[in-house]
Design a protein around this motif. Structure first.
Motif, PDB file in Angstrom:
ATOM      1  N   ARG A 128      -4.764  -2.612  -0.714  1.00  0.00           N
ATOM      2  CA  ARG A 128      -4.214  -3.777  -1.401  1.00  0.00           C
ATOM      3  C   ARG A 128      -4.275  -3.468  -2.890  1.00  0.00           C
ATOM      4  O   ARG A 128      -5.185  -2.774  -3.329  1.00  0.00           O
ATOM      5  CB  ARG A 128      -5.031  -5.052  -1.135  1.00  0.00           C
ATOM      6  N   LEU A 129      -3.357  -3.974  -3.687  1.00  0.00           N
ATOM      7  CA  LEU A 129      -3.331  -3.653  -5.118  1.00  0.00           C
ATOM      8  C   LEU A 129      -3.643  -4.844  -6.002  1.00  0.00           C
ATOM      9  O   LEU A 129      -3.236  -5.960  -5.707  1.00  0.00           O
ATOM     10  CB  LEU A 129      -1.953  -3.111  -5.523  1.00  0.00           C
ATOM     11  N   PHE A 164       2.787   5.891   1.404  1.00  0.00           N
ATOM     12  CA  PHE A 164       3.669   6.572   2.355  1.00  0.00           C
ATOM     13  C   PHE A 164       3.450   6.039   3.770  1.00  0.00           C
ATOM     14  O   PHE A 164       4.356   6.007   4.588  1.00  0.00           O
ATOM     15  CB  PHE A 164       3.424   8.087   2.313  1.00  0.00           C
ATOM     16  N   ARG A 165       2.219   5.605   4.027  1.00  0.00           N
ATOM     17  CA  ARG A 165       1.865   5.097   5.353  1.00  0.00           C
ATOM     18  C   ARG A 165       2.001   3.577   5.437  1.00  0.00           C
ATOM     19  O   ARG A 165       1.478   2.943   6.342  1.00  0.00           O
ATOM     20  CB  ARG A 165       0.439   5.531   5.690  1.00  0.00           C
ATOM     21  N   ALA A 166       2.708   3.002   4.454  1.00  0.00           N
ATOM     22  CA  ALA A 166       2.960   1.548   4.415  1.00  0.00           C
ATOM     23  C   ALA A 166       1.672   0.734   4.401  1.00  0.00           C
ATOM     24  O   ALA A 166       1.558  -0.295   5.056  1.00  0.00           O
ATOM     25  CB  ALA A 166       3.848   1.137   5.585  1.00  0.00           C
ATOM     26  N   MET A 167       0.683   1.189   3.623  1.00  0.00           N
ATOM     27  CA  MET A 167      -0.603   0.507   3.568  1.00  0.00           C
ATOM     28  C   MET A 167      -0.883  -0.061   2.172  1.00  0.00           C
ATOM     29  O   MET A 167      -2.029  -0.318   1.833  1.00  0.00           O
ATOM     30  CB  MET A 167      -1.712   1.497   3.972  1.00  0.00           C
ATOM     31  N   VAL A 168       0.158  -0.237   1.353  1.00  0.00           N
ATOM     32  CA  VAL A 168      -0.016  -0.688  -0.028  1.00  0.00           C
ATOM     33  C   VAL A 168       0.559  -2.084  -0.223  1.00  0.00           C
ATOM     34  O   VAL A 168       1.649  -2.381   0.256  1.00  0.00           O
ATOM     35  CB  VAL A 168       0.661   0.293  -1.004  1.00  0.00           C
ATOM     36  N   ARG A 169      -0.174  -2.954  -0.936  1.00  0.00           N
ATOM     37  CA  ARG A 169       0.292  -4.279  -1.347  1.00  0.00           C
ATOM     38  C   ARG A 169       0.159  -4.356  -2.860  1.00  0.00           C
ATOM     39  O   ARG A 169      -0.844  -3.912  -3.403  1.00  0.00           O
ATOM     40  CB  ARG A 169      -0.538  -5.392  -0.714  1.00  0.00           C
ATOM     41  N   LYS A 170       1.149  -4.908  -3.559  1.00  0.00           N
ATOM     42  CA  LYS A 170       1.129  -4.947  -5.019  1.00  0.00           C
ATOM     43  C   LYS A 170       0.968  -6.367  -5.540  1.00  0.00           C
ATOM     44  O   LYS A 170       1.500  -7.312  -4.971  1.00  0.00           O
ATOM     45  CB  LYS A 170       2.405  -4.342  -5.582  1.00  0.00           C
ATOM     46  N   ILE A 171       0.229  -6.466  -6.662  1.00  0.00           N
ATOM     47  CA  ILE A 171       0.018  -7.741  -7.346  1.00  0.00           C
ATOM     48  C   ILE A 171       0.360  -7.547  -8.811  1.00  0.00           C
ATOM     49  O   ILE A 171      -0.023  -6.552  -9.419  1.00  0.00           O
ATOM     50  CB  ILE A 171      -1.455  -8.191  -7.222  1.00  0.00           C
ATOM     51  N   GLU A 172       1.091  -8.507  -9.391  1.00  0.00           N
ATOM     52  CA  GLU A 172       1.414  -8.465 -10.823  1.00  0.00           C
ATOM     53  C   GLU A 172       0.119  -8.614 -11.608  1.00  0.00           C
ATOM     54  O   GLU A 172      -0.572  -9.627 -11.514  1.00  0.00           O
ATOM     55  CB  GLU A 172       2.385  -9.604 -11.172  1.00  0.00           C
ATOM     56  N   GLY A 173      -0.205  -7.589 -12.401  1.00  0.00           N
ATOM     57  CA  GLY A 173      -1.500  -7.564 -13.068  1.00  0.00           C
ATOM     58  C   GLY A 173      -1.518  -7.954 -14.527  1.00  0.00           C
ATOM     59  O   GLY A 173      -2.573  -7.942 -15.155  1.00  0.00           O
ATOM     60  N   GLU A 174      -0.382  -8.305 -15.083  1.00  0.00           N
ATOM     61  CA  GLU A 174      -0.338  -8.638 -16.511  1.00  0.00           C
ATOM     62  C   GLU A 174      -0.497 -10.133 -16.764  1.00  0.00           C
ATOM     63  O   GLU A 174      -0.077 -10.635 -17.785  1.00  0.00           O
ATOM     64  CB  GLU A 174       0.982  -8.145 -17.111  1.00  0.00           C
TER      65      GLU A 174
END
Length: 199
Positions: A128-129, A164-174
């Motif tokens: 998770r990001l 690449f393995r579809a294991m990432v989630r992104k969050i707007e960090g600014e």
């Protein structure tokens, strides 16, 4: 951009505590991404034991143990502490905590760390990001340039591996700490929902 890794593997978790099903979250990110701030909030809001890889290394270094002396010597020479040693120190801290939910801050920093963790602890992560800018005492232009370059060279390949393995989630960090926290809380709440619907 910062990174949080969510991991769960019941078979492998037995290596931490055979009586519990452990859940591990890795918190990674570039310089000043606000990992410490968000980790404190996650630990409080969701009952995780917060472990800092850097703090664990520093404590071992200051303990005067055989490992501590070796870590001190390597740091003095500008060398990296072997991944297996870092992982075993993290594993010991996990075992000593008596917890079954862990938030590990600042690890894995590179591919070697990732491979060592999966080999020794046996848990394969799901990312998770999160991200936010935050100052540090050692923040100056030269230091920041070096830290960013190290992050790009060593940590980004780890993130790309999981992406690449579809294991990432992104969050707007600014955004503000509170807004980032809300986004992080939503992700962790969804993890709880996933577990509840599994049983």
């Amino acid at each position: 951009m910062g990174t949080v890794v969510d991991t769960a593997n019941e078979e492998a978790c037995g290596r931490v505590d055979s009586n519990k099903k452990a859940k591990v979250i890795f918190a990674l990110g570039g310089p000043c991404s606000g990992k410490g701030t968000q980790c404190s909030k996650i630990a409080t809001n969701f009952g995780y034991t917060h472990l800092s890889a850097g703090d664990i290394l520093r404590a071992e270094k200051e303990s005067g143990s055989e490992n501590g002396t070796m870590i001190q010597s390597m740091m003095n020479e500008g060398k990296l502490v072997p991944s297996e040693i870092i992982v075993k120190l993290i594993q010991r801290a996990m075992q000593e905590s008596g917890s079954d939910k862990f938030l590990i801050d600042g690890f894995p920093r590179n591919e070697e760390n990732r491979v060592a963790f999966e080999s020794v602890i046996g848990i394969e992560p799901e990312f998770r990001l999160l991200s936010r800018k935050q100052g540090r005492e050692d923040d100056n232009v030269d230091t920041m340039k070096k830290r960013l370059e190290v992050y790009r060279q060593l940590s980004l390949p780890v993130i790309e591996y999981y992406n690449f393995r579809a294991m990432v989630r992104k969050i707007e960090g600014e955004k503000s700490i509170e807004e980032v926290s809300e986004a992080v809380d939503a992700i962790f709440s969804s993890l709880i929902d996933e577990v509840e619907t599994t049983y």
